[in-house]
Each structure stands twice: as structure tokens, then as C-alpha cells.
Design a protein around this motif. Structure first.
Motif, PDB file in Angstrom:
ATOM      1  N   TYR A   1       4.065 -10.486  -2.939  1.00  0.00           N
ATOM      2  CA  TYR A   1       2.606 -10.478  -2.814  1.00  0.00           C
ATOM      3  C   TYR A   1       2.192 -10.022  -1.413  1.00  0.00           C
ATOM      4  O   TYR A   1       1.258  -9.229  -1.253  1.00  0.00           O
ATOM      5  CB  TYR A   1       2.036 -11.876  -3.083  1.00  0.00           C
ATOM      6  CG  TYR A   1       2.123 -12.321  -4.525  1.00  0.00           C
ATOM      7  CD1 TYR A   1       2.012 -11.407  -5.571  1.00  0.00           C
ATOM      8  CD2 TYR A   1       2.310 -13.656  -4.856  1.00  0.00           C
ATOM      9  CE1 TYR A   1       2.089 -11.816  -6.888  1.00  0.00           C
ATOM     10  CE2 TYR A   1       2.389 -14.081  -6.171  1.00  0.00           C
ATOM     11  CZ  TYR A   1       2.285 -13.146  -7.184  1.00  0.00           C
ATOM     12  OH  TYR A   1       2.360 -13.544  -8.492  1.00  0.00           O
ATOM     13  N   PHE A   2       2.895 -10.546  -0.409  1.00  0.00           N
ATOM     14  CA  PHE A   2       2.597 -10.130   0.960  1.00  0.00           C
ATOM     15  C   PHE A   2       2.925  -8.654   1.170  1.00  0.00           C
ATOM     16  O   PHE A   2       2.200  -7.945   1.886  1.00  0.00           O
ATOM     17  CB  PHE A   2       3.380 -10.988   1.958  1.00  0.00           C
ATOM     18  CG  PHE A   2       2.934 -12.423   2.023  1.00  0.00           C
ATOM     19  CD1 PHE A   2       1.592 -12.737   2.174  1.00  0.00           C
ATOM     20  CD2 PHE A   2       3.850 -13.461   1.930  1.00  0.00           C
ATOM     21  CE1 PHE A   2       1.159 -14.055   2.239  1.00  0.00           C
ATOM     22  CE2 PHE A   2       3.430 -14.781   1.994  1.00  0.00           C
ATOM     23  CZ  PHE A   2       2.089 -15.080   2.141  1.00  0.00           C
ATOM     24  N   LEU A   3       4.000  -8.198   0.551  1.00  0.00           N
ATOM     25  CA  LEU A   3       4.351  -6.779   0.645  1.00  0.00           C
ATOM     26  C   LEU A   3       3.268  -5.912  -0.005  1.00  0.00           C
ATOM     27  O   LEU A   3       2.936  -4.838   0.512  1.00  0.00           O
ATOM     28  CB  LEU A   3       5.702  -6.530  -0.020  1.00  0.00           C
ATOM     29  CG  LEU A   3       6.208  -5.080  -0.036  1.00  0.00           C
ATOM     30  CD1 LEU A   3       6.263  -4.505   1.372  1.00  0.00           C
ATOM     31  CD2 LEU A   3       7.587  -5.006  -0.694  1.00  0.00           C
ATOM     32  N   ALA A   4       2.702  -6.378  -1.113  1.00  0.00           N
ATOM     33  CA  ALA A   4       1.604  -5.650  -1.764  1.00  0.00           C
ATOM     34  C   ALA A   4       0.377  -5.594  -0.848  1.00  0.00           C
ATOM     35  O   ALA A   4      -0.309  -4.562  -0.771  1.00  0.00           O
ATOM     36  CB  ALA A   4       1.246  -6.317  -3.086  1.00  0.00           C
ATOM     37  N   MET A   5       0.097  -6.693  -0.146  1.00  0.00           N
ATOM     38  CA  MET A   5      -1.015  -6.691   0.819  1.00  0.00           C
ATOM     39  C   MET A   5      -0.777  -5.659   1.918  1.00  0.00           C
ATOM     40  O   MET A   5      -1.699  -4.948   2.343  1.00  0.00           O
ATOM     41  CB  MET A   5      -1.176  -8.076   1.448  1.00  0.00           C
ATOM     42  CG  MET A   5      -1.616  -9.167   0.523  1.00  0.00           C
ATOM     43  SD  MET A   5      -1.742 -10.735   1.417  1.00  0.00           S
ATOM     44  CE  MET A   5      -1.617 -11.906   0.058  1.00  0.00           C
ATOM     45  N   LEU A   6       0.464  -5.592   2.389  1.00  0.00           N
ATOM     46  CA  LEU A   6       0.802  -4.626   3.436  1.00  0.00           C
ATOM     47  C   LEU A   6       0.605  -3.202   2.938  1.00  0.00           C
ATOM     48  O   LEU A   6       0.060  -2.352   3.653  1.00  0.00           O
ATOM     49  CB  LEU A   6       2.247  -4.835   3.888  1.00  0.00           C
ATOM     50  CG  LEU A   6       2.731  -3.994   5.071  1.00  0.00           C
ATOM     51  CD1 LEU A   6       1.989  -4.379   6.346  1.00  0.00           C
ATOM     52  CD2 LEU A   6       4.239  -4.154   5.276  1.00  0.00           C
ATOM     53  N   ALA A   7       1.028  -2.934   1.710  1.00  0.00           N
ATOM     54  CA  ALA A   7       0.872  -1.597   1.140  1.00  0.00           C
ATOM     55  C   ALA A   7      -0.600  -1.239   0.968  1.00  0.00           C
ATOM     56  O   ALA A   7      -1.009  -0.102   1.240  1.00  0.00           O
ATOM     57  CB  ALA A   7       1.598  -1.517  -0.203  1.00  0.00           C
ATOM     58  N   LEU A   8      -1.421  -2.189   0.519  1.00  0.00           N
ATOM     59  CA  LEU A   8      -2.861  -1.940   0.373  1.00  0.00           C
ATOM     60  C   LEU A   8      -3.504  -1.637   1.724  1.00  0.00           C
ATOM     61  O   LEU A   8      -4.339  -0.726   1.837  1.00  0.00           O
ATOM     62  CB  LEU A   8      -3.537  -3.151  -0.267  1.00  0.00           C
ATOM     63  CG  LEU A   8      -3.440  -3.286  -1.787  1.00  0.00           C
ATOM     64  CD1 LEU A   8      -3.993  -4.635  -2.237  1.00  0.00           C
ATOM     65  CD2 LEU A   8      -4.191  -2.149  -2.481  1.00  0.00           C
ATOM     66  N   THR A   9      -3.126  -2.385   2.745  1.00  0.00           N
ATOM     67  CA  THR A   9      -3.674  -2.158   4.083  1.00  0.00           C
ATOM     68  C   THR A   9      -3.269  -0.790   4.611  1.00  0.00           C
ATOM     69  O   THR A   9      -4.093  -0.061   5.189  1.00  0.00           O
ATOM     70  CB  THR A   9      -3.180  -3.252   5.041  1.00  0.00           C
ATOM     71  OG1 THR A   9      -3.481  -4.537   4.501  1.00  0.00           O
ATOM     72  CG2 THR A   9      -3.856  -3.114   6.401  1.00  0.00           C
ATOM     73  N   ASP A  10      -2.015  -0.415   4.412  1.00  0.00           N
ATOM     74  CA  ASP A  10      -1.536   0.901   4.859  1.00  0.00           C
ATOM     75  C   ASP A  10      -2.269   2.022   4.130  1.00  0.00           C
ATOM     76  O   ASP A  10      -2.622   3.050   4.740  1.00  0.00           O
ATOM     77  CB  ASP A  10      -0.036   1.019   4.635  1.00  0.00           C
ATOM     78  CG  ASP A  10       0.772   0.213   5.640  1.00  0.00           C
ATOM     79  OD1 ASP A  10       0.225  -0.085   6.714  1.00  0.00           O
ATOM     80  OD2 ASP A  10       1.940  -0.097   5.360  1.00  0.00           O
ATOM     81  N   LEU A  11      -2.509   1.846   2.842  1.00  0.00           N
ATOM     82  CA  LEU A  11      -3.279   2.844   2.086  1.00  0.00           C
ATOM     83  C   LEU A  11      -4.687   2.967   2.640  1.00  0.00           C
ATOM     84  O   LEU A  11      -5.230   4.077   2.770  1.00  0.00           O
ATOM     85  CB  LEU A  11      -3.344   2.454   0.610  1.00  0.00           C
ATOM     86  CG  LEU A  11      -2.227   2.951  -0.309  1.00  0.00           C
ATOM     87  CD1 LEU A  11      -2.419   2.386  -1.705  1.00  0.00           C
ATOM     88  CD2 LEU A  11      -2.201   4.477  -0.353  1.00  0.00           C
ATOM     89  N   GLY A  12      -5.301   1.835   2.962  1.00  0.00           N
ATOM     90  CA  GLY A  12      -6.648   1.861   3.519  1.00  0.00           C
ATOM     91  C   GLY A  12      -6.718   2.608   4.832  1.00  0.00           C
ATOM     92  O   GLY A  12      -7.626   3.413   5.066  1.00  0.00           O
TER      93      GLY A  12
END
Length: 319
Positions: free
Chosen positions: A65-76
Motif C-alpha cells: 500500500y505504501f509502495l502504491a502511494m509512492l508510485a502515485l506521488t511519483d506519477l503526480g
């Protein structure tokens, strides 16, 4: 073409003027090729991570879940800078209205703080998993993870909102030429003809109480992790525990080292060549989104296996 020439020829009090690689305008189309590749890789890599985590129920755990948050932030972060960077390289679209520039500034800085918070939460995840494994499931519940994500987003966005509001009240009479392909607080602040002491103090305070505290807590978490791991008798178990932290340590270094470097250059590197400022700004915003999916795909066995499984399934469908 140099900055002084742009200042004399293009001053407009209602817009800022973005710059690409000054003196290399003739090569901007060619320079855009590696940038296109980087942006496509960032989008593909982070979307792949998100897709794998979403579709595989075995990965519905706190760490992922934390890795998914990191990926979303990087995409942003990637999508926030993509329009202005490629707009300069492809269409020589240098002018950006104040409102658009301040909006971009808000998202760049707020998402950077979100990424720092996510890295802190991932350090906490590793700390609990290694130092208190029996209570891992009861401490990092789904509800608590959602609460942490909302708190981090609120902290970041609320602390960055004053920056564009403070910049709006300034009068810009010297020049409107920025030295980057996107808008950053320190860069815009230097163009103001007004007293910028409030911005200086507030900006440093925000960095100290967010990135500063986050990095300190990450360091302390690894001190406790190292102490716990070294107390494990089995060499294989120690290596296994260390291996679960390697990806996160790489992500931390990819984020904090360029950020510190860019801050030092902005504040103390006025005599540094302009190209150094430009390259450091690109490294700061593009290196973490580009490399994080690569690091986690290589070093995290579960992610690597799921990606390979997806690729094999696609090949079977095509044949």
C-alpha cells in the motif's frame, strides 16, 4: 541566447518566462528525445506497479500500500512538470501566466512533501516488521494506513498553500525570466522587488519541520532496525532482514540527495554554471519517479515475480 538577452527583450509583468537549455535552443528537439523516453518510462513503470498491486490480492498488505502511494506521488510529480518541459522543447512555449506558474509550484512542492511523508511511513513499516513482527498486523491496519495517508496529504497541502499566496502579493519589476522549465518557490522568490524575508523564513521552517523531521525519523528507525538485526543469531536471517530494507534505502537516497543538492545550489551556488542548476533541477524531479519502479521491481521478489507473470501472460495471449 543568454538570460540577460531574454530579460531585455521579453519582460511581461503578467507572465513568467521559462527557459530550457539556454544556448542550445537549436538542439531542443533532439534534447526532447531523452526526456520523452524518461517521461514514458516513469508513467509506464509507476502504472505497472499500481496495476500489479491493485490486481493481485496477495499484495494487499501495508508494505505494498505504501509502495502504491509512492508510485502515485511519483506519477503526480511527473505529470505536473511534463506540459511545460515538453512545451518548451517542442513548441518553444516559454510564457506561463502567474496563476498557472503558482499552481504548478503548489503541486511540485506539496507532492515533494507527500513523497517525504510516504518514505517515512515506509521506514515505519520496516521498523515494525523487523523490530515488532508479532504485532505487525495489529499496528498497521488498513484503517490506520488510510488515516496516515490522509494526514500526510493534509499536512503537505496545507503547509504549501501559503507559498503561492505569499508570492502573489509581490511586485515583479526586474525580470520575469526563470532559470528552469517549471516553477519553483526559491526561483520565483528571487525575482520579486519586495521584501522576501517572510518567504525565506516560512520556506525554511516548512522544510525543517517536514523534510528535516522526516529524514531524522527515518534515520532513527534504521538505527533501531540495525540494532535489532545485529542481535539476530542466524547470518541468513540477518541478510534476509537487511534485504527487505535495501529498496527503501535506495528510494530514500534517490529523493533526499538531489533535494539537498538543489537546495544548496539555489542558496549558495550563485556562481555555479547555469547548466548545473538546470541539470540538478531535472535530477531532483525526475530521478526518483524514474528509478523507484526499477529499484522495487528488481529488489522486491514479489513485485518482480508478478510483473514477469503478467508479461508471460501477455506473450501467451499474443501467440
Amino acid at each position: 541566447m543568454n538570460i540577460s538577452h531574454l530579460e531585455n527583450q521579453t519582460f511581461n509583468p503578467s507572465t513568467f518566462l521559462l527557459t530550457g537549455f539556454l544556448g542550445l535552443e537549436y538542439a531542443h528537439r533532439w534534447i526532447s528525445l531523452p526526456f520523452c523516453f524518461i517521461y514514458m518510462t516513469v508513467i509506464l513503470g509507476n502504472c505497472t506497479i499500481l496495476h500489479v498491486i491493485r490486481t493481485d490480492s496477495s499484495l494487499h498488505e501495508p508494505m505494498y500500500y505504501f509502495l502504491a502511494m509512492l508510485a502515485l506521488t511519483d506519477l503526480g510529480l511527473c505529470l505536473t512538470t511534463l506540459p511545460t518541459v515538453l512545451g518548451i522543447f517542442w513548441f518553444d512555449a516559454r510564457e506561463i501566466p502567474f496563476s498557472a506558474c503558482f499552481t504548478q509550484l503548489f503541486f511540485i512542492h506539496s507532492l515533494s512533501l507527500v513523497e517525504s511523508s510516504v518514505l517515512l511511513s515506509m521506514a515505519f513499516d520496516r521498523f515494525v516488521a523487523i523490530c515488532n513482527p508479532l504485532r505487525y498486523g495489529s499496528i498497521l491496519t488498513t484503517q490506520r494506513i488510510v488515516t496516515m495517508a490522509l494526514a500526510f496529504a493534509f499536512r503537505s497541502f496545507s503547509l504549501i498553500v501559503p507559498l503561492p499566496l505569499l508570492l502573489r502579493r509581490f511586485h515583479y519589476c526586474r525580470t520575469n525570466v526563470l532559470s528552469h522549465s517549471y516553477c519553483l518557490h526559491l526561483e520565483i522568490m528571487k525575482l520579486a522587488c519586495s521584501d522576501i524575508i517572510v518567504n525565506h523564513i516560512y520556506g525554511l521552517t516548512v522544510v525543517a519541520f517536514t523534510v528535516g523531521i522526516d529524514s531524522l525519523l527515518i534515520f532513527l528507525s534504521y538505527v533501531f532496525i540495525l540494532k535489532t538485526v545485529l542481535s539476530i543469531a542466524s547470518r541468513e536471517e540477518r541478510l534476509k532482514a537487511f534485504n527487505t530494507c535495501v529498496s527503501h534505502i535506495c528510494a530514500v537516497l534517490l529523493f533526499y540527495v538531489p533535494m539537498i543538492g538543489l537546495s544548496l545550489i539555489h542558496r549558495f551556488g550563485e556562481r555555479a554554471p547555469h547548466i548545473v542548476h538546470i541539470l540538478m533541477s531535472y535530477v531532483y524531479l525526475l530521478a526518483p519517479p524514474l528509478m523507484n519502479p526499477v529499484v522495487y521491481s528488481i529488489k522486491t521478489k514479489q513485485i518482480r515475480q508478478r510483473i514477469l507473470k503478467k508479461l508471460c501472460a501477455v506473450k501467451l495471449i499474443q501467440t
